[in-house]
Design a protein around this motif. Structure first.
Motif, PDB file in Angstrom:
ATOM      1  N   ARG A  34      43.955 -25.686  12.357  1.00 58.65           N
ATOM      2  CA  ARG A  34      42.647 -26.160  12.831  1.00 58.65           C
ATOM      3  C   ARG A  34      41.636 -26.277  11.686  1.00 58.65           C
ATOM      4  O   ARG A  34      40.874 -27.237  11.621  1.00 58.65           O
ATOM      5  CB  ARG A  34      42.097 -25.234  13.908  1.00 58.65           C
ATOM      6  N   GLN A  37      42.510 -29.314   9.510  1.00 56.33           N
ATOM      7  CA  GLN A  37      42.207 -30.556  10.220  1.00 56.33           C
ATOM      8  C   GLN A  37      40.698 -30.809  10.252  1.00 56.33           C
ATOM      9  O   GLN A  37      40.244 -31.925   9.990  1.00 56.33           O
ATOM     10  CB  GLN A  37      42.759 -30.520  11.648  1.00 56.33           C
ATOM     11  N   LYS A  41      39.754 -33.434   7.062  1.00 59.27           N
ATOM     12  CA  LYS A  41      39.615 -34.797   7.574  1.00 59.27           C
ATOM     13  C   LYS A  41      38.160 -35.182   7.812  1.00 59.27           C
ATOM     14  O   LYS A  41      37.876 -36.294   8.225  1.00 59.27           O
ATOM     15  CB  LYS A  41      40.426 -34.956   8.849  1.00 59.27           C
ATOM     16  N   TYR A  66      47.960 -33.790   3.787  1.00 61.74           N
ATOM     17  CA  TYR A  66      48.660 -32.577   3.369  1.00 61.74           C
ATOM     18  C   TYR A  66      49.565 -32.913   2.186  1.00 61.74           C
ATOM     19  O   TYR A  66      50.315 -33.891   2.235  1.00 61.74           O
ATOM     20  CB  TYR A  66      49.503 -32.005   4.508  1.00 61.74           C
ATOM     21  N   PHE A  75      52.302 -34.227   9.339  1.00 53.20           N
ATOM     22  CA  PHE A  75      51.042 -34.285  10.072  1.00 53.20           C
ATOM     23  C   PHE A  75      50.092 -35.339   9.512  1.00 53.20           C
ATOM     24  O   PHE A  75      49.021 -35.550  10.057  1.00 53.20           O
ATOM     25  CB  PHE A  75      50.335 -32.924  10.057  1.00 53.20           C
ATOM     26  N   LEU A  79      45.888 -36.915  13.758  1.00 48.00           N
ATOM     27  CA  LEU A  79      45.579 -35.616  14.363  1.00 48.00           C
ATOM     28  C   LEU A  79      46.623 -35.298  15.415  1.00 48.00           C
ATOM     29  O   LEU A  79      46.950 -36.119  16.253  1.00 48.00           O
ATOM     30  CB  LEU A  79      44.185 -35.638  14.993  1.00 48.00           C
TER      31      LEU A  79
END
Length: 80
Positions: A34, A37, A41, A66, A75, A79
């Motif tokens: 989390r 992300q 981002k 990543y 990933f 998302l």
């Protein structure tokens, strides 16, 4: 990569290898995901690093992607 019940530390870098924010304590893989992300981002930080208690790099994100570990590159498509 086993990062389930450990404590980690998150750092955000406005520019890679420059100064960074103070560490944020993260408890387990879900919080690590989390955090990366949210901060990786957002566009506010070019690099996000997550280290373990021994200061070893466990997750790295540069420019919203990543780059470490290899397993987390999956990933990068969006998302989850």
């Amino acid at each position: 990569m086993e990062i389930q019940s450990e404590i980690f530390y998150g750092y955000c870098f406005p520019e890679p290898d420059g100064w960074h924010t103070p560490p944020v304590t993260l408890n387990g893989a879900e919080e690590v995901f989390r955090y990366t992300q949210l901060h990786g981002k957002s566009g506010l930080f070019r690099e996000v690093r997550i280290t373990d208690a021994n200061d070893f790099l466990v997750v790295q994100m540069i420019d919203g992607k990543y780059v470490w570990p290899e397993e987390w590159k999956s990933f990068n498509g969006g998302l989850i």
